[in-house]
Design an enzyme around this catalytic site. Sequence first.
Site, mmCIF file in Angstrom:
data_model
loop_
_atom_site.group_PDB
_atom_site.id
_atom_site.type_symbol
_atom_site.label_atom_id
_atom_site.label_comp_id
_atom_site.label_asym_id
_atom_site.label_seq_id
_atom_site.Cartn_x
_atom_site.Cartn_y
_atom_site.Cartn_z
ATOM 1 N N HIS A 29 -4.834 4.263 3.042
ATOM 2 C CA HIS A 29 -3.882 3.382 3.733
ATOM 3 C C HIS A 29 -2.547 4.097 3.933
ATOM 4 C CE1 HIS A 29 -6.746 0.229 2.259
ATOM 5 N NE2 HIS A 29 -6.510 -0.217 3.480
ATOM 6 N N ASN A 30 -2.538 5.030 4.859
ATOM 7 C CA ASN A 30 -1.356 5.810 5.170
ATOM 8 C C ASN A 30 -1.150 5.825 6.685
ATOM 9 O OD1 ASN A 30 -3.329 7.660 6.113
ATOM 10 N ND2 ASN A 30 -3.439 8.600 4.077
ATOM 11 N N PHE A 31 -0.199 6.637 7.156
ATOM 12 C CA PHE A 31 0.100 6.628 8.588
ATOM 13 C C PHE A 31 -1.056 7.182 9.411
ATOM 14 C CE2 PHE A 31 2.145 8.130 12.517
ATOM 15 C CZ PHE A 31 2.797 6.967 12.908
ATOM 16 N N HIS A 89 -4.179 6.537 8.891
ATOM 17 C CA HIS A 89 -5.029 5.371 9.132
ATOM 18 C C HIS A 89 -4.427 4.496 10.224
ATOM 19 C CE1 HIS A 89 -7.230 1.641 8.542
ATOM 20 N NE2 HIS A 89 -6.125 1.027 8.189
ATOM 21 N N HIS A 91 0.243 -2.503 10.953
ATOM 22 C CA HIS A 91 -0.476 -3.530 10.193
ATOM 23 C C HIS A 91 -0.569 -3.245 8.702
ATOM 24 C CE1 HIS A 91 -3.776 -0.636 10.418
ATOM 25 N NE2 HIS A 91 -4.415 -1.352 9.512
ATOM 26 N N GLN A 94 -21.250 2.225 1.583
ATOM 27 C CA GLN A 94 -21.178 2.216 3.040
ATOM 28 C C GLN A 94 -22.253 1.321 3.655
ATOM 29 O OE1 GLN A 94 -18.905 3.758 5.407
ATOM 30 N NE2 GLN A 94 -17.836 3.477 3.455
#
Length: 571
Positions: free
Chosen positions: A152-154, A156, A214, A374
């Site tokens: 969950h970083n930039f 993403h 988001h 997955q």
Amino acid sequence: MCSSASVASDVQSSRQLRRRSADVGGLHLACTSSNGQGAGWVGDDDELQTLFAESLGDLYTETLKTVNEHHSEYIPTDLESSTRTSLIDSLAQWHFEPHRLPEEHLLACTSLLFEALLRIAGMQEATGLNMTQITPFIFHLRQIYRLENSYHNFMHALDVLQATYSFLESAHMVPPVTILHDPSEMWTPPPNPRIIGCLGLREIFVLYVAAIGHDVGHPGFTNLFMKNAQTPLSVVFDGKSALEHMHCQLLLRVMRQHGLGVLLDHPTDGARIRRLLWETVMATDMSVHAEFMKNFSVLVASRDATRARRQTLVCQAIMKCADISNPSRPYTVSQHWASALMTEWTSQAHLERYLDLPTTVQTAESPLAEASSQIFFISTFAMPLVSLMVEAIPEMEPYRTQCAANLHTWKTRQEKLRNEPSREPVSPTSSPRQPDEFLTAFPLTLPHSHRTPTLEDMMVWTPITADSSDSSDPGSPCSSLFTLTTEASTSVSVTSAEREGNAEIRAAGRAGMRKQRSVYSLNRNSWGAPERKVPLFVTPPPSSAPPAPVVVTSPGVKVGRHAARTTGSET
């Protein structure tokens, strides 16, 4: 006969008494902790309870601090012509890999997608914005995304924005990004009779903003972790979509800092746009996935909904599909994101064990665990969603085909690993983080036991009562003294003005506890007030009595004579 001035004075006094009763009772009920019956922000016994009110003040303060601390002047850099061309071509491909780009190209790719969006005829006029405002906004958001997160970083965020663009371009709602190869070409959208055709220019722009913002400020762990750890943010939002509320608050404030408030405050469309942005981001919480699927299925089957409702559900559908688009990417790209997420979850699992909390995420223990994870996610969430999207937007069929192929590959891999167990671990994208590495997260997402101790945490503050104080107005929250007691049991006296943190809220809380009985006796209809008999007439206080003090805390929170009102979410 009473004079008109006397009558006006009596009426004003009556209004003030009623307003004070309603406001104090309203806060008492709004911050309730017992079935909505008024056991609220100051409690209904002798124990002071201002945690909820303090947390709201902290949320406002920490949001501003986060936005301001990560705000530096944007200095544009010129891309070489060959580099610009290469980035444009890479953005046009579904095999897009932002994790392979150097840091300076992440911002460039994001800006290019917005630049292509502004090539739609009428987009600049509809939004009132241009790239001189949008690029610093993107740069600011990138600063608030946490580099420490493996997922969950930039990167993403850019991945989700590029997926959003890809879906809309497939449906002929936005131009191909390659339009930027021609410095002057503009694009006019063709009529679209499908459900997605309900989106106008502003709605598409909002969708881009939601995509890039988001997850801004994401701490690197889940809502369920915060609920189990009873973090302040989760307590404020009652364990419901706490992270998404934070993302929205940060996103709206950054938008306003860079002039995007012109869209949020549009005289005729502003309220609707704010709500659309809010609801689009909130839909990314997977805990509401089942409800969304039900609502969107009804829309796809009947299309029987208002235009605003159709726009909201379509934006949510595209946003959600982009947010979990990794299983629909080419397999090698999909595998990278799967490994990145498993690494982030393993970091959370380390923190959960450190705090003696239940482990709530799948850890990267083996390739078999990764494959099984997955298969479950694609079968349960990704495949049903993209299949429903194809019903609404047939042009999205290639994404479903790729998702189905990936699912088959993961199942084949799982079967092979079961029959021939391998001892090699999953190759992580980065090393799992240790508990102390989370200390740079948004403070209210951390449990109290893991936050950096401050002087406030090591002190116990007790107000000096009127009997022991020489204050000229010991009953006033503004002038009362506090006794500070440290762990060494030493005490000093300081004024409330010298105390940091939420002194005003606590002081007003104590004043409120003393006033509750009198307030309820003035107005039996006060919210949360117990039923009791009251005298028909109330003798007003002497005209020489000093007015009750007003204590102002963070902007949006006022306590004292007029009880606290909190600034709600922008919707």
